[in-house]
Design a protein around this motif. Structure first.
Motif, mmCIF file in Angstrom:
data_model
loop_
_atom_site.group_PDB
_atom_site.id
_atom_site.type_symbol
_atom_site.label_atom_id
_atom_site.label_comp_id
_atom_site.label_asym_id
_atom_site.label_seq_id
_atom_site.Cartn_x
_atom_site.Cartn_y
_atom_site.Cartn_z
ATOM 1 N N THR A 37 0.839 -1.201 0.000
ATOM 2 C CA THR A 37 0.000 0.000 0.000
ATOM 3 C C THR A 37 0.872 1.248 0.000
ATOM 4 O OG1 THR A 37 -0.079 0.046 2.406
ATOM 5 C CG2 THR A 37 -1.806 -1.187 1.279
ATOM 6 N N ARG A 38 0.264 2.357 -0.319
ATOM 7 C CA ARG A 38 1.008 3.613 -0.407
ATOM 8 C C ARG A 38 0.639 4.541 0.739
ATOM 9 N NH1 ARG A 38 0.849 4.413 -6.929
ATOM 10 N NH2 ARG A 38 1.643 2.345 -7.336
ATOM 11 N N ALA A 39 0.532 4.020 1.937
ATOM 12 C CA ALA A 39 0.120 4.811 3.090
ATOM 13 C C ALA A 39 1.218 5.789 3.519
ATOM 14 C CB ALA A 39 -0.246 3.892 4.245
ATOM 15 N N ASN A 40 2.417 5.311 3.743
ATOM 16 C CA ASN A 40 3.500 6.166 4.232
ATOM 17 C C ASN A 40 4.272 6.842 3.115
ATOM 18 O OD1 ASN A 40 2.790 5.252 6.728
ATOM 19 N ND2 ASN A 40 4.435 3.765 6.877
ATOM 20 N N ARG A 41 4.385 6.189 1.977
ATOM 21 C CA ARG A 41 5.172 6.714 0.860
ATOM 22 C C ARG A 41 4.339 6.668 -0.417
ATOM 23 N NH1 ARG A 41 10.327 7.058 2.819
ATOM 24 N NH2 ARG A 41 10.722 5.773 4.632
ATOM 25 N N ALA A 42 4.823 7.327 -1.439
ATOM 26 C CA ALA A 42 4.073 7.412 -2.689
ATOM 27 C C ALA A 42 4.294 6.210 -3.587
ATOM 28 C CB ALA A 42 4.464 8.691 -3.423
ATOM 29 N N PHE A 43 4.968 5.188 -3.087
ATOM 30 C CA PHE A 43 5.282 4.021 -3.906
ATOM 31 C C PHE A 43 5.279 2.779 -3.023
ATOM 32 C CE2 PHE A 43 9.054 6.333 -2.571
ATOM 33 C CZ PHE A 43 9.765 5.382 -1.865
ATOM 34 N N PRO A 44 5.024 1.609 -3.601
ATOM 35 C CA PRO A 44 5.146 0.379 -2.801
ATOM 36 C C PRO A 44 6.610 0.162 -2.441
ATOM 37 C CG PRO A 44 4.655 -0.142 -5.090
ATOM 38 C CD PRO A 44 4.580 1.342 -4.960
ATOM 39 N N HIS A 45 6.858 -0.135 -1.190
ATOM 40 C CA HIS A 45 8.243 -0.194 -0.728
ATOM 41 C C HIS A 45 8.453 -1.321 0.270
ATOM 42 C CE1 HIS A 45 6.186 2.083 2.401
ATOM 43 N NE2 HIS A 45 7.166 1.741 3.220
ATOM 44 N N ALA A 46 9.718 -1.555 0.550
ATOM 45 C CA ALA A 46 10.122 -2.542 1.548
ATOM 46 C C ALA A 46 11.181 -1.920 2.441
ATOM 47 C CB ALA A 46 10.685 -3.782 0.874
ATOM 48 N N VAL A 47 11.123 -2.219 3.708
ATOM 49 C CA VAL A 47 12.167 -1.807 4.641
ATOM 50 C C VAL A 47 13.215 -2.908 4.622
ATOM 51 C CG1 VAL A 47 12.710 -1.247 7.027
ATOM 52 C CG2 VAL A 47 10.534 -0.528 6.057
ATOM 53 N N VAL A 48 14.455 -2.533 4.312
ATOM 54 C CA VAL A 48 15.530 -3.516 4.191
ATOM 55 C C VAL A 48 16.653 -3.188 5.164
ATOM 56 C CG1 VAL A 48 15.046 -4.065 1.791
ATOM 57 C CG2 VAL A 48 16.664 -2.281 2.308
ATOM 58 N N ALA A 49 17.339 -4.228 5.598
ATOM 59 C CA ALA A 49 18.531 -4.099 6.429
ATOM 60 C C ALA A 49 19.644 -4.835 5.705
ATOM 61 C CB ALA A 49 18.295 -4.711 7.804
ATOM 62 N N GLY A 50 20.729 -4.125 5.420
ATOM 63 C CA GLY A 50 21.790 -4.739 4.639
ATOM 64 C C GLY A 50 23.168 -4.381 5.131
#
Length: 142
Positions: free
Chosen positions: A31-44
Motif C-alpha cells: 500500500t502507499r500509506a507512508n510513501r508514494a510508492f510500494p516499498h520494503a524496509v531492508v537491512a543490509g
C-alpha cells in the motif's frame, strides 16, 4: 509485483547509494500509506567483512570481521530478489517508525551490527547449513 518478496528474503539493491549491496527484507508494504510508492524496509551490509585466514590471531580476526549495516526503505522496483531466504535473523525491532527518527535509526544500526557480526562468526544452523548466510556476507562480485 512483490508477492514473493516477503520478510527474510535476501535481495540485491539495483539503484541508489547502496546499488549492488545485499540486504534482507524486514517488512514489505504494497500500500502507499507512508510513501508514494510500494516499498520494503531492508537491512543490509554497507561494508562487508574482510577475508580471514587460519593464521590470523583473535584480535586481527575481530578487526577484520567488522560489519557496517544500513537500514533503508526501498522502492520494490529497485530490488532484485535472490533465491536465498533467511529465517534466523532477529530483525524484529526494525520498522518504518525507526526510519523517521535519526537517534532511533542509529540505535537500530548498532543492534543490527551486533546481530550481523554474531551471525557472521557463527553461521551454522540446523536447517540451511549456513549456505544462505555465507551468500549474504560475501561481497557481490560483478
Amino acid at each position: 509485483m512483490g508477492g514473493f518478496m516477503k520478510s527474510g528474503r535476501i535481495c540485491i539493491l539495483t539503484s541508489g547509494r547502496f546499488a549492488g549491496k545485499k540486504a534482507i527484507i524486514v517488512s514489505q508494504h504494497e500500500t502507499r500509506a507512508n510513501r508514494a510508492f510500494p516499498h520494503a524496509v531492508v537491512a543490509g551490509i554497507e561494508r562487508y567483512p574482510k577475508r580471514v585466514t587460519r593464521r590470523m590471531g583473535k584480535k586481527r580476526i575481530a578487526r577484520k570481521s567488522h560489519i557496517k549495516p544500513f537500514v533503508k526503505a526501498v522502492n520494490l522496483s529497485h530490488l532484485l530478489p535472490t533465491r536465498y531466504v533467511v529465517k534466523d535473523f532477529d530483525l524484529d525491532g526494525i520498522n518504518d517508525e525507526i526510519l523517521k527518527d535519526k537517534e532511533q535509526k542509529v540505535e537500530a544500526k548498532k543492534t543490527l551490527r551486533k546481530v550481523f557480526e554474531k551471525k557472521y562468526l557463527n553461521p551454522t544452523s540446523a536447517e540451511d547449513k549456513g549456505e544462505n548466510t555465507k551468500f549474504f556476507f560475501k561481497k557481490l562480485r560483478f
